[in-house]
Design a protein around this motif. Sequence first.
Motif, PDB file in Angstrom:
ATOM      1  N   ILE A   1      -6.015 -24.499 -56.165  1.00  0.00           N
ATOM      2  CA  ILE A   1      -5.822 -24.484 -57.727  1.00  0.00           C
ATOM      3  C   ILE A   1      -4.466 -24.412 -58.058  1.00  0.00           C
ATOM      4  CG2 ILE A   1      -5.541 -21.763 -57.774  1.00  0.00           C
ATOM      5  CD1 ILE A   1      -7.662 -23.380 -60.379  1.00  0.00           C
ATOM      6  N   LEU A   2      -3.420 -24.078 -56.994  1.00  0.00           N
ATOM      7  CA  LEU A   2      -2.256 -24.212 -57.428  1.00  0.00           C
ATOM      8  C   LEU A   2      -1.618 -25.668 -57.366  1.00  0.00           C
ATOM      9  CD1 LEU A   2      -0.345 -21.110 -55.541  1.00  0.00           C
ATOM     10  CD2 LEU A   2      -0.594 -21.522 -57.950  1.00  0.00           C
ATOM     11  N   SER A   3      -2.408 -26.479 -56.447  1.00  0.00           N
ATOM     12  CA  SER A   3      -2.174 -27.982 -56.376  1.00  0.00           C
ATOM     13  C   SER A   3      -2.409 -28.581 -57.878  1.00  0.00           C
ATOM     14  CB  SER A   3      -2.881 -28.667 -55.289  1.00  0.00           C
ATOM     15  OG  SER A   3      -2.636 -28.215 -54.220  1.00  0.00           O
ATOM     16  N   LEU A   4      -3.635 -28.106 -58.340  1.00  0.00           N
ATOM     17  CA  LEU A   4      -4.079 -28.624 -59.706  1.00  0.00           C
ATOM     18  C   LEU A   4      -2.690 -28.292 -60.757  1.00  0.00           C
ATOM     19  CD1 LEU A   4      -5.796 -29.868 -61.815  1.00  0.00           C
ATOM     20  CD2 LEU A   4      -6.994 -27.666 -61.496  1.00  0.00           C
ATOM     21  N   GLY A   5      -2.488 -26.936 -60.556  1.00  0.00           N
ATOM     22  CA  GLY A   5      -1.475 -26.426 -61.689  1.00  0.00           C
ATOM     23  C   GLY A   5      -0.281 -27.261 -61.358  1.00  0.00           C
ATOM     24  N   ALA A   6       0.314 -27.545 -60.300  1.00  0.00           N
ATOM     25  CA  ALA A   6       1.456 -28.282 -60.157  1.00  0.00           C
ATOM     26  C   ALA A   6       1.506 -29.787 -60.799  1.00  0.00           C
ATOM     27  CB  ALA A   6       1.851 -28.479 -58.839  1.00  0.00           C
TER      28      ALA A   6
ATOM     29  N   ASP B   1      -9.163 -24.032 -67.874  1.00  0.00           N
ATOM     30  CA  ASP B   1      -8.243 -24.099 -68.763  1.00  0.00           C
ATOM     31  C   ASP B   1      -7.042 -24.949 -68.301  1.00  0.00           C
ATOM     32  OD1 ASP B   1      -8.358 -22.346 -71.070  1.00  0.00           O
ATOM     33  OD2 ASP B   1      -8.636 -20.931 -69.388  1.00  0.00           O
ATOM     34  N   LEU B   2      -6.756 -25.216 -66.956  1.00  0.00           N
ATOM     35  CA  LEU B   2      -5.994 -26.299 -66.349  1.00  0.00           C
ATOM     36  C   LEU B   2      -6.121 -27.456 -66.970  1.00  0.00           C
ATOM     37  CD1 LEU B   2      -5.111 -24.844 -62.940  1.00  0.00           C
ATOM     38  CD2 LEU B   2      -3.443 -25.137 -64.967  1.00  0.00           C
ATOM     39  N   GLU B   3      -7.728 -27.940 -66.728  1.00  0.00           N
ATOM     40  CA  GLU B   3      -8.317 -29.314 -66.941  1.00  0.00           C
ATOM     41  C   GLU B   3      -7.720 -29.449 -68.636  1.00  0.00           C
ATOM     42  OE1 GLU B   3     -10.690 -32.363 -68.657  1.00  0.00           O
ATOM     43  OE2 GLU B   3     -11.378 -30.066 -68.852  1.00  0.00           O
ATOM     44  N   ARG B   4      -8.098 -28.550 -69.446  1.00  0.00           N
ATOM     45  CA  ARG B   4      -7.725 -28.797 -70.730  1.00  0.00           C
ATOM     46  C   ARG B   4      -6.624 -28.864 -71.201  1.00  0.00           C
ATOM     47  NH1 ARG B   4     -13.004 -25.172 -73.348  1.00  0.00           N
ATOM     48  NH2 ARG B   4     -14.708 -26.096 -71.882  1.00  0.00           N
ATOM     49  N   ILE B   5      -5.554 -28.232 -70.300  1.00  0.00           N
ATOM     50  CA  ILE B   5      -3.951 -28.542 -70.591  1.00  0.00           C
ATOM     51  C   ILE B   5      -3.735 -29.842 -70.422  1.00  0.00           C
ATOM     52  CG2 ILE B   5      -1.725 -27.842 -69.749  1.00  0.00           C
ATOM     53  CD1 ILE B   5      -2.745 -25.147 -69.352  1.00  0.00           C
ATOM     54  N   GLY B   6      -4.458 -30.476 -69.471  1.00  0.00           N
ATOM     55  CA  GLY B   6      -4.431 -31.916 -69.150  1.00  0.00           C
ATOM     56  C   GLY B   6      -4.649 -32.848 -70.384  1.00  0.00           C
TER      57      GLY B   6
ATOM     58  N   HIS C   1      -1.020 -29.683 -80.983  1.00  0.00           N
ATOM     59  CA  HIS C   1      -1.424 -29.932 -79.503  1.00  0.00           C
ATOM     60  C   HIS C   1      -0.564 -29.062 -78.636  1.00  0.00           C
ATOM     61  CE1 HIS C   1      -4.234 -32.837 -80.504  1.00  0.00           C
ATOM     62  NE2 HIS C   1      -3.588 -33.892 -80.718  1.00  0.00           N
ATOM     63  N   LEU C   2       0.690 -28.769 -78.789  1.00  0.00           N
ATOM     64  CA  LEU C   2       1.567 -28.043 -78.079  1.00  0.00           C
ATOM     65  C   LEU C   2       1.139 -26.531 -78.294  1.00  0.00           C
ATOM     66  CD1 LEU C   2       4.980 -29.525 -78.746  1.00  0.00           C
ATOM     67  CD2 LEU C   2       3.947 -29.433 -76.528  1.00  0.00           C
ATOM     68  N   GLU C   3       0.577 -26.219 -79.389  1.00  0.00           N
ATOM     69  CA  GLU C   3       0.183 -24.715 -79.731  1.00  0.00           C
ATOM     70  C   GLU C   3      -1.072 -24.608 -78.511  1.00  0.00           C
ATOM     71  OE1 GLU C   3      -2.009 -24.397 -83.249  1.00  0.00           O
ATOM     72  OE2 GLU C   3      -2.494 -22.209 -82.928  1.00  0.00           O
ATOM     73  N   ARG C   4      -1.836 -25.555 -78.757  1.00  0.00           N
ATOM     74  CA  ARG C   4      -3.264 -25.391 -77.807  1.00  0.00           C
ATOM     75  C   ARG C   4      -2.810 -25.130 -76.504  1.00  0.00           C
ATOM     76  NH1 ARG C   4      -7.129 -29.727 -80.110  1.00  0.00           N
ATOM     77  NH2 ARG C   4      -8.723 -29.138 -78.479  1.00  0.00           N
ATOM     78  N   LEU C   5      -1.802 -26.232 -76.100  1.00  0.00           N
ATOM     79  CA  LEU C   5      -1.384 -26.071 -74.608  1.00  0.00           C
ATOM     80  C   LEU C   5      -1.014 -24.594 -74.274  1.00  0.00           C
ATOM     81  CD1 LEU C   5       0.950 -28.989 -73.540  1.00  0.00           C
ATOM     82  CD2 LEU C   5       0.937 -26.824 -72.521  1.00  0.00           C
ATOM     83  N   ALA C   6      -0.219 -24.397 -75.285  1.00  0.00           N
ATOM     84  CA  ALA C   6       0.266 -22.596 -74.806  1.00  0.00           C
ATOM     85  C   ALA C   6      -0.779 -21.699 -75.216  1.00  0.00           C
ATOM     86  CB  ALA C   6       1.323 -22.447 -75.999  1.00  0.00           C
ATOM     87  N   ASP C   7      -1.815 -21.776 -76.028  1.00  0.00           N
ATOM     88  CA  ASP C   7      -2.951 -21.111 -76.338  1.00  0.00           C
ATOM     89  C   ASP C   7      -3.730 -21.046 -74.637  1.00  0.00           C
ATOM     90  OD1 ASP C   7      -2.885 -20.067 -78.658  1.00  0.00           O
ATOM     91  OD2 ASP C   7      -4.115 -21.513 -79.269  1.00  0.00           O
ATOM     92  N   HIS C   8      -3.856 -22.408 -74.012  1.00  0.00           N
ATOM     93  CA  HIS C   8      -4.646 -22.235 -72.689  1.00  0.00           C
ATOM     94  C   HIS C   8      -3.868 -21.652 -71.656  1.00  0.00           C
ATOM     95  CE1 HIS C   8      -7.968 -24.894 -73.737  1.00  0.00           C
ATOM     96  NE2 HIS C   8      -7.124 -25.557 -74.359  1.00  0.00           N
ATOM     97  N   ALA C   9      -2.422 -21.650 -71.724  1.00  0.00           N
ATOM     98  CA  ALA C   9      -1.532 -20.872 -70.747  1.00  0.00           C
ATOM     99  C   ALA C   9      -1.816 -19.514 -70.924  1.00  0.00           C
ATOM    100  CB  ALA C   9      -0.132 -21.287 -70.954  1.00  0.00           C
ATOM    101  N   THR C  10      -1.990 -19.107 -72.193  1.00  0.00           N
ATOM    102  CA  THR C  10      -2.149 -17.627 -72.606  1.00  0.00           C
ATOM    103  C   THR C  10      -3.682 -17.435 -71.902  1.00  0.00           C
ATOM    104  OG1 THR C  10      -0.738 -17.947 -74.658  1.00  0.00           O
ATOM    105  CG2 THR C  10      -2.435 -15.914 -74.368  1.00  0.00           C
ATOM    106  N   ASN C  11      -4.467 -18.088 -72.014  1.00  0.00           N
ATOM    107  CA  ASN C  11      -5.958 -17.687 -71.466  1.00  0.00           C
ATOM    108  C   ASN C  11      -5.789 -17.365 -70.038  1.00  0.00           C
ATOM    109  OD1 ASN C  11      -7.160 -17.980 -74.108  1.00  0.00           O
ATOM    110  ND2 ASN C  11      -7.830 -20.231 -73.559  1.00  0.00           N
ATOM    111  N   ILE C  12      -4.846 -18.268 -69.405  1.00  0.00           N
ATOM    112  CA  ILE C  12      -4.763 -18.241 -67.931  1.00  0.00           C
ATOM    113  C   ILE C  12      -4.333 -16.837 -67.581  1.00  0.00           C
ATOM    114  CG2 ILE C  12      -3.456 -18.848 -65.961  1.00  0.00           C
ATOM    115  CD1 ILE C  12      -3.786 -21.872 -66.937  1.00  0.00           C
ATOM    116  N   ALA C  13      -3.176 -16.420 -68.227  1.00  0.00           N
ATOM    117  CA  ALA C  13      -2.511 -15.298 -68.109  1.00  0.00           C
ATOM    118  C   ALA C  13      -3.695 -14.019 -68.288  1.00  0.00           C
ATOM    119  CB  ALA C  13      -1.474 -15.191 -68.966  1.00  0.00           C
ATOM    120  N   GLU C  14      -4.250 -14.203 -69.406  1.00  0.00           N
ATOM    121  CA  GLU C  14      -5.151 -13.025 -69.799  1.00  0.00           C
ATOM    122  C   GLU C  14      -6.213 -12.812 -68.719  1.00  0.00           C
ATOM    123  OE1 GLU C  14      -4.762 -13.227 -74.672  1.00  0.00           O
ATOM    124  OE2 GLU C  14      -6.623 -14.027 -73.793  1.00  0.00           O
TER     125      GLU C  14
END
Lengths: 221, 221
Positions: free
Chosen positions: A16-21, A89-94, A189-202
């Motif tokens: 998952i960290l490789s994907l994150g990178a 969420d990572l895939e959707r950030i992509g 799109h940047l806002e949604r990107l940040a939303d997905h990062a927030t989903n990960i944190a949550e």
Amino acid sequence: MTRHFQKELIKIKKMILSLGAVVEERVQMAKTAIDDRDAELAGRIIQQDFEIDEMEIEVEEECLKILALHQPVAVDLRFLIAVIKINNDLERIGDQAVNIAERVVFITKQEPVDFVFEYTTMAEKAQVMLKMSLDALVNMDVDLALKVCLLDDDVDDIKVIAYNKIKDAMAKDPDNLGYYINLLLISRHLERLADHATNIAEEVIYMIEGEIVRHGITGSD
Amino acid sequence: MTRHFQKELIKIKKMILSLGAVVEERVQMAKTAIDDRDAELAGRIIQQDFEIDEMEIEVEEECLKILALHQPVAVDLRFLIAVIKINNDLERIGDQAVNIAERVVFITKQEPVDFVFEYTTMAEKAQVMLKMSLDALVNMDVDLALKVCLLDDDVDDIKVIAYNKIKDAMAKDPDNLGYYINLLLISRHLERLADHATNIAEEVIYMIEGEIVRHGITGSD
């Protein structure tokens, strides 16, 4: 916990960290493509998205394998479910990086307009949020994850500023409406990107505290 | 499969369908709110969103409980993981209804503009997609799920038409830029709503066929 199971968990964390990178790198590329109006770089983001899609599938298959083989319970079960959701969420950030790249391709076909907006700040914040949320996952750091949720408000604030600035620019320069609409879409799109990062944190907080923060700290999205 | 486990599976199916029904209703409300410029109805969508959030959490907790208690494998494991992901998409469809409602609240504060766009068609298509994807889940119907994926292209086409129509309207009527931007955003929220319905359909296909369609049939989003 058997040694074999422990090894599997370490493996899935690495995956998952490789994907994150890779996803972090794509976000960086998207930021650079906006800054430099670089259609060639944007094209590469679009072309290479299949790699992220493949990695997502591998992570999910691995999680299903571990669930079926080791039938974990309690904290380990919750961890694997969190990984499945974070993976998504990572895939959707992509995907958001791809969406931004498509806007950049459109924009670079037009004459540049005389418009300054802090996309770099917005993109940097989204990038920091993504990095922090992944660090929070690795280190099981609730405090760091909470900080990500708070940063999401900053991104939303910039989005509102962007909206107003772009509306004003449209009124003053009606010949370039298409250009400005595409800038507006980039900010979304940047806002949604940040939303997905927030989903990960949550997800990280939820996993660690077993508590429901998903629908409390941030807004509806 | 024990009888108790079978009962649990029936229960979780009912729970996800109840959530689906509530989400469908919210999408219907959002459509009506756009059509009738109804701020009061839009306000209710925003206020009631917490119900969807609570139902999402209940479904996920129930899935985790079943996974821990019965430790299912193969098709049952895949089903439960699919439910967890579909659950997540349903909650996000609810978020899109809220986003649309917020735009409607903005728009109703302005004088109505003389602009006709087939939001109703777009909203109806998204609604049909959601209904079909949930039917595909209940009946394990791959063909129906595939139809949802194809319909997503229709919604994307309407989105492009909306973009062009709105850009033209802005040029002709620059006094109402804010209004038009909000119409554009509504079309984007409807698009995302349809995307989530497509995600649900793809999950159904993936679950049944164990095949990877997620990154093939539809685009990047």
